[in-house]
Design a protein around this motif. Structure first.
Motif, PDB file in Angstrom:
ATOM      1  N   ARG A   1       0.832  -1.213   0.000  1.00 15.34           N
ATOM      2  CA  ARG A   1       0.000   0.000   0.000  1.00 15.34           C
ATOM      3  C   ARG A   1       0.862   1.256   0.000  1.00 15.34           C
ATOM      4  O   ARG A   1       0.523   2.248  -0.639  1.00 15.34           O
ATOM      5  CB  ARG A   1      -0.926  -0.017   1.217  1.00 15.34           C
TER       6      ARG A   1
ATOM      7  N   CYS B   1      -2.922  -2.323  -5.490  1.00 15.40           N
ATOM      8  CA  CYS B   1      -3.349  -1.546  -4.325  1.00 15.40           C
ATOM      9  C   CYS B   1      -3.741  -0.097  -4.610  1.00 15.40           C
ATOM     10  O   CYS B   1      -4.374   0.540  -3.763  1.00 15.40           O
ATOM     11  CB  CYS B   1      -2.251  -1.565  -3.260  1.00 15.40           C
TER      12      CYS B   1
ATOM     13  N   LYS C   1      -5.811   3.030  -6.309  1.00 16.10           N
ATOM     14  CA  LYS C   1      -7.225   3.172  -6.645  1.00 16.10           C
ATOM     15  C   LYS C   1      -7.455   2.756  -8.101  1.00 16.10           C
ATOM     16  O   LYS C   1      -6.644   3.073  -8.978  1.00 16.10           O
ATOM     17  CB  LYS C   1      -7.670   4.620  -6.435  1.00 16.10           C
TER      18      LYS C   1
ATOM     19  N   GLU D   1      -9.212   3.815 -10.484  1.00 23.91           N
ATOM     20  CA  GLU D   1      -9.198   4.865 -11.507  1.00 23.91           C
ATOM     21  C   GLU D   1      -7.764   5.271 -11.875  1.00 23.91           C
ATOM     22  O   GLU D   1      -7.483   5.602 -13.031  1.00 23.91           O
ATOM     23  CB  GLU D   1     -10.000   6.083 -11.055  1.00 23.91           C
ATOM     24  N   ARG D   2      -6.845   5.223 -10.904  1.00 25.12           N
ATOM     25  CA  ARG D   2      -5.434   5.512 -11.191  1.00 25.12           C
ATOM     26  C   ARG D   2      -4.835   4.428 -12.083  1.00 25.12           C
ATOM     27  O   ARG D   2      -4.101   4.718 -13.030  1.00 25.12           O
ATOM     28  CB  ARG D   2      -4.623   5.586  -9.892  1.00 25.12           C
TER      29      ARG D   2
ATOM     30  N   ARG E   1     -12.252  -7.695  -7.974  1.00 20.93           N
ATOM     31  CA  ARG E   1     -12.863  -6.366  -7.937  1.00 20.93           C
ATOM     32  C   ARG E   1     -14.193  -6.394  -8.681  1.00 20.93           C
ATOM     33  O   ARG E   1     -14.627  -7.438  -9.167  1.00 20.93           O
ATOM     34  CB  ARG E   1     -11.908  -5.334  -8.559  1.00 20.93           C
TER      35      ARG E   1
END
Length: 286
Positions: free
Chosen positions: A7, A71, A73, A75-76, A144
């Motif tokens: 993370r 890890c 987001k 969208e990134r 996801r």
């Protein structure tokens, strides 16, 4: 601790992670004799020895990009990739027969599933890690929205078969060494490799089309291009021929970007309980 580390690393921009990864790849290559020998041998066997430098750097990038892919987001992550020839997959989905997506250990294969799942439901075959500590990290990162995991066992195969019957897409790594009874010995870059038979078996159930896909890693951390390629090999009823045909398609795909294949992977290992390729050849000739 590993989850915390991943993370933390996911905060960094992809160019930074790829830069560090390229250095890491070189360090591992210099320090590990077994790693170095396997990398050199597999590249030479395939005729790609001139790509050794790229393979060393790209292997390191493959490791350091995982915290970002798993890890960061969504969208990134998705913003780093584009897709080429998506219409090939969309046409197959529109036919409502389901789609079998084959992805070798080429480029950033972890981002392929996320990119596809952003547009359509996808079920991928998954082998749980041997170390229990890694299970929450890997499963949490891969499972996801719209992306489902099917364990590499009979229950998982049934899940994938049901997905195909619904007209959905499924994904497999066809160059992953299967367990006993799940493969046959077939040529892969001139040497027998124990090769899974599942993808061809699933194809034979209802004629679901096979599409090849991989994510090419762009230089300097600029992201990825997820490419979709038509499967142009003929599949007969013979399981060994099917495995050979799928391996040939993987060879062609790898030749598009040979420096980004995971050459250090022990593709030619003999799974426990499986007779070696010599015994398989003798049985075929008998």
């Amino acid at each position: 601790m590993l989850v915390t580390l991943f993370r933390f690393l996911s905060i960094f921009p992809l160019p930074v992670l790829h830069f560090i990864g390229a250095i890491l790849g070189r360090i591992v290559y210099l320090l590990s004799g077994s790693y170095r020998r396997r990398l050199q041998e597999n590249l030479a066997r395939a005729g790609f020895s001139e790509h050794l430098g790229d393979a060393i750097r790209e292997a390191g990038k493959n490791v350091l990009e995982l915290p970002f892919i798993w890890c960061a987001k969504p969208e990134r992550v998705l913003a780093t990739a584009t897709m080429e020839n998506w219409e090939l997959l969309q046409q197959a989905l529109d036919a409502k027969k389901g789609v079998i997506l084959l992805t070798p250990h080429l480029g950033c294969f972890e981002i392929v599933a996320q990119m596809i799942a952003a547009r359509t439901r996808l079920t991928v075959l998954y082998r749980p890690p041997r170390k229990a500590a890694l299970k929450p990290l890997i499963e949490g990162a891969r499972a996801r929205d719209n992306l489902l995991l099917a364990a590499a066992n009979l229950s998982g195969v049934r899940i994938m078969a049901k997905a195909l019957k619904k007209g959905e897409a499924i994904g497999l790594l066809p160059d992953q060494v299967p367990q006993e009874g799940e493969g046959v010995w077939a040529n892969f870059f001139g040497k027998k490799a124990y090769t899974m038979t599942l993808s061809a078996k699933l194809h034979s159930m209802n004629g679901a089309p096979i599409i090849l896909t991989y994510a090419e890693r762009l230089p300097h951390g600029k992201g990825y291009v997820v490419r979709f390629v038509k499967f142009d090999e003929e599949l007969t009823d013979d399981v060994t021929q099917q495995a050979e045909a799928i391996n040939r398609s993987m060879e062609k795909l790898i030749a598009r970007s040979p420096g980004q294949y995971f050459w250090s992977y022990n593709r030619y290992k003999k799974p426990e309980g499986v007779d070696g390729p010599e015994a398989s050849t003798a049985q075929e000739q008998a």
